[in-house]
Write an enzyme that holds these catalytic residues in place. Structure first.
Site, short mmCIF file in Angstrom:
data_model
loop_
_atom_site.label_atom_id
_atom_site.label_comp_id
_atom_site.label_asym_id
_atom_site.label_seq_id
_atom_site.Cartn_x
_atom_site.Cartn_y
_atom_site.Cartn_z
N THR A 213 -12.83 10.19 15.59
CA THR A 213 -12.80 8.75 15.31
C THR A 213 -13.11 8.56 13.84
O THR A 213 -14.25 8.73 13.40
CB THR A 213 -13.82 8.01 16.18
N LEU B 158 -6.97 0.80 17.10
CA LEU B 158 -7.28 0.43 18.49
C LEU B 158 -8.58 1.06 18.96
O LEU B 158 -9.36 0.44 19.69
CB LEU B 158 -6.13 0.82 19.41
N LYS B 159 -8.87 2.28 18.50
CA LYS B 159 -10.12 2.94 18.89
C LYS B 159 -11.33 2.17 18.36
O LYS B 159 -12.35 2.05 19.06
CB LYS B 159 -10.14 4.37 18.37
N THR B 160 -11.24 1.62 17.15
CA THR B 160 -12.37 0.83 16.65
C THR B 160 -12.54 -0.45 17.47
O THR B 160 -13.67 -0.91 17.68
CB THR B 160 -12.21 0.48 15.16
#
Length: 285
Positions: A92, A168-170
């Protein structure tokens, strides 16, 4: 296929094991020595450094802590990797770093996948992680069988070009962080009123915060957060990635960072992220 796996933390070593079990030739490296023994005893090769790990590999998976560690490792990987090798970055790193790392890799003739995972040690152990992918169609097609060793093949989600998956991960992790911050504050409010902690948790479990409360209820009931699925330090890092990704302030995110800072000061940095419920916020910004 010869695959290099760089980063054997609580997530990485579980993910790498699935690559090995799938029958691939696995070469591993970790910054801190002593984490490869389980894998090497099962047939993996431990490399002395990242460059040594990727020489001759058709694919390389990165599962590191943050954008800085990913950039440092990539500096060693790029000159040593075979032209056309797949570089699958599951770290990430945030949107800006994902795009910069992607430019570095593709500029050197590598095929780069921005592929952060959604899930903690349980899904990593089971090989059922959700994987968000930002990459060219052809590169994802070439990497899909590798991703399917440690991820659920039905949940490998191609969300766009390089950087989109990290965006999108954040979003996913900011929602997780702010949700747990809400649980922490409401639980503290209820107990400060003198209500029984179990009664407050039961009420929260039946309401809009119920998913998180039920997920972490044993820890919240026992006030023991030592069995970490995702650490306070990791949560804080991901919230900082979110706040640095936009120009406008994110007030709830900043308040959540204050909770993580209080938890870290109390010695919970390596405990489960739900330990922010134990944070003493007196005097915190």
């Amino acid at each position: 296929m010869r695959i290099a796996f760089l980063g054997l933390g609580r997530m990485g070593r579980r993910m790498a094991r699935h690559v090995l079990v799938a029958g691939h030739e696995l070469v591993v490296w970790n910054r801190t020595p002593g984490r490869a023994e389980e894998l090497t005893s099962a047939g993996a090769i431990e490399a002395a450094d990242p460059a040594d790990a990727v020489r001759g590999a058709e694919a390389c998976v990165l599962m590191l802590f943050d954008p800085e560690s990913a950039a440092e490792v990539l500096t060693a990987v790029v000159p040593a990797a075979e032209s056309g090798a797949l570089l699958i970055n599951c770290t990430t790193v945030g949107p800006a770093a994902a795009r910069e790392l992607g430019r570095t890799a593709t500029g050197a003739g590598l095929r780069y996948l921005d592929a952060p995972v959604v899930g903690t040690v349980g899904p990593a152990e089971a090989g059922t992680l959700r994987i968000l992918v930002g990459a060219a169609d052809a590169d994802l097609a070439a990497a899909r069988s590798i991703l399917g060793t440690f991820g659920d093949p039905e949940r490998i989600d191609h969300v766009g070009s390089i950087g989109t998956a990290s965006e999108l991960k954040t979003v996913v992790n900011l929602a997780l962080a702010e949700g747990m911050a809400a649980v922490a504050e409401v639980l503290r409010y209820g107990t400060d009123l003198g209500l029984d902690r179990g009664l407050v948790l039961a009420e929260l479990a039946a309401g809009p915060l119920g998913t998180l409360v039920n997920y972490k209820r044993p820890m919240l009931e026992s006030d023991d957060y030592s069995q970490a699925a995702f650490t306070v330090a990791g949560l804080a890092k991901d919230v900082r990635l979110a706040t640095s990704s936009v120009a406008e302030p994110l007030p709830v995110a900043e308040a959540t960072l204050a909770l993580t800072a209080a938890a870290e000061r109390a010695g919970h940095a390596d405990d489960d992220f739900s330990a922010i419920a134990a944070a003493d916020v007196s005097g915190s910004a």
